[in-house]
Design an enzyme around this catalytic site. Structure first.
Site, PDB file in Angstrom:
ATOM      1  N   HIS A 239       0.947  -1.723   0.104  1.00  0.00           N
ATOM      2  CA  HIS A 239      -0.441  -0.161  -0.045  1.00  0.00           C
ATOM      3  C   HIS A 239       0.571   1.098  -0.276  1.00  0.00           C
ATOM      4  O   HIS A 239       2.431   1.262   0.467  1.00  0.00           O
ATOM      5  CB  HIS A 239      -0.937  -0.353   1.417  1.00  0.00           C
ATOM      6  CG  HIS A 239      -0.425  -0.227   2.493  1.00  0.00           C
ATOM      7  ND1 HIS A 239       0.404   1.434   3.247  1.00  0.00           N
ATOM      8  CD2 HIS A 239      -0.121  -0.876   3.232  1.00  0.00           C
ATOM      9  CE1 HIS A 239       1.076   0.530   4.285  1.00  0.00           C
ATOM     10  NE2 HIS A 239       0.384  -0.700   4.696  1.00  0.00           N
TER      11      HIS A 239
ATOM     12  N   CYS B 157       2.679  -4.564   6.792  1.00  0.00           N
ATOM     13  CA  CYS B 157       2.754  -5.129   5.349  1.00  0.00           C
ATOM     14  C   CYS B 157       4.038  -4.412   4.838  1.00  0.00           C
ATOM     15  O   CYS B 157       5.001  -3.462   5.321  1.00  0.00           O
ATOM     16  CB  CYS B 157       1.354  -3.650   5.301  1.00  0.00           C
ATOM     17  SG  CYS B 157       0.228  -4.533   5.789  1.00  0.00           S
TER      18      CYS B 157
END
Length: 409
Positions: free
Chosen positions: A117, A131
């Site tokens: 992301h 992440c």
């Protein structure tokens, strides 16, 4: 009982190679250097571009939910996250990864929600909860390049080489195993189940492997025939496993389907590669045309064998091409068909059997073959018409199940 394998000492440090079964493109994340690479395999594997990235706040491979670590292994890009995102944490773009994958589940790893992301706030290294994050402009560029199903290799340190190396040997071996898996499935053989590791399949799928075996055997018993084709095979090594992904064409009476699959493989105590986990994904290509192209050659071979047997008055060869229940005009059963031909041959031998303008199409029972047929016998009789046959699978070959002829002149 989970197979809780410890994280590799010092982390996973693969060297990706340019073997023939590698993907055309992949993402590689180097946690040590906090860098994301896009790699392309096109004579040979090389870097297309790189971006700085930030990964989990804690070092090492992810083991449990909330440990703030980024997992290490082979993962795949999922769908874009279609929800309002916190700008500071995620920017405005995010794609899921398939953590935990089947081997992660075997190893008892927990957690989820691992994404690639953007990051709207000040960009610093090792700043996510697990992440992989990029600066917003980089993530925007990246979103134009990545696609669903693209592999993502995440490791402590990643290198790559133009040399196929040992990976070529392993990938080729796995491709052979995969084709044999398809063959034994098509044969409806118990050897099909030997491609799997029952204990590890039970762990990765959360249900007893015996249920899978029983289900497949019921299908085998209910199907007159099954055909399976695999294509577009790709393979990559993980920390203690390999992943293959491919398109599969499955066909049986009255139905056909193309699907994508990923198989996760580990070596057993004897060194044989066995399937330990599976994932189902959309196919990268509809294989119907490739299947029909392959079977067209087989159908043509059957028709040519049939033509030669008729012209050569070879009773045994001619009869062997018909299914026991075959229908030919108003004759029913292979024995009746052969007896009729024997009587004709005894009276007047054929001198010409011609086959032209042959076409092959799908049929619910197998394949439909149509062609122009030219016939002449020794007594001077001749005719011309359109012959239509339905072929049904019979092991590695085909049998004629029905045969109709219509005079056209």
């Amino acid at each position: 009982m989970l197979c809780t394998a410890p994280a590799l000492a010092g982390g996973w440090t693969p060297t990706l190679s340019s073997h023939d079964y590698g993907p055309r493109r992949m993402v590689a994340v180097d946690k040590e250097d906090q860098t994301l690479f896009m790699l392309e395999r096109r004579s040979p594997l090389h870097e297309l571009y790189r971006f700085p990235c930030t990964t989990g706040q804690s070092e090492g491979d992810k083991l449990v939910e909330g440990d703030l670590r980024t997992p290490e292994g082979v993962y795949f890009v999922g769908y874009r996250i279609n929800q309002d995102l916190d700008w500071d944490l995620y920017g405005n773009l995010a794609y899921s990864l398939n953590y935990p994958n089947p081997v992660d589940r075997i190893n008892g790893k927990t957690g989820g929600g691992i994404w690639i992301h953007g990051r709207g706030k000040t960009f610093v290294p090792r700043d996510t909860r697990g992440c992989v994050a990029l600066k917003v402009p980089d993530m925007r560029y990246m979103s134009k390049e990545i696609s669903y199903g693209m592999p993502v290799v995440i490791a402590r340190d990643v290198e790559w080489t133009a040399d196929p190396g040992e990976n070529e040997v392993v990938a080729d071996s796995l491709a052979s195993e995969l084709r044999d898996w398809a063959k034994t499935w098509q044969e409806q053989s118990d050897d099909f189940f030997k491609h799997y590791d029952p204990a590890l399949m039970t762990l990765s799928e959360g249900q007893d492997f015996k249920g899978f075996v029983d289900h497949k055997r019921r299908i085998f018993a209910s199907k007159a025939w099954i055909q399976v084709m695999v294509d577009n095979i790709r393979a990559l090594p993980g920390p203690d496993y390999w992943v293959t992904w491919f398109d599969q064409y499955y066909r049986t009476t009255g139905m056909a389907s193309t699907t994508g699959k990923r198989f996760y493989w580990k070596q057993d105590a004897d060194g044989r590669w066995r399937i330990v986990g599976r994932e189902y994904v959309p196919a990268s290509e509809d294989l119907t045309d490739k299947y029909l192209a392959a079977k067209t050659g087989e159908a043509k071979a059957v028709v040519e064998a049939w033509r030669k047997a008729w012209l050569g008055m070879d009773t045994e060869a001619y009869g062997s091409l018909y299914a026991p229940q075959a229908v030919q005009g108003n004759r029913s059963g292979a024995t009746s068909i052969v007896d009729y031909k024997k009587a004709l041959w005894a009276k007047t031998p054929p001198v010409r059997v011609g086959v032209d303008h042959l076409t092959v199409a799908m049929h619910p029972q197998g394949l439909q073959v149509a062609f122009d047929q030219t016939f002449a016998d020794k007594a001077g009789y001749s005719d011309f018409g359109r012959k239509t046959m339905v072929l049904v699978p019979d092991g590695k070959s085909w049998k004629i199940e029905s045969e109709q002829w219509r005079r056209t002149r």
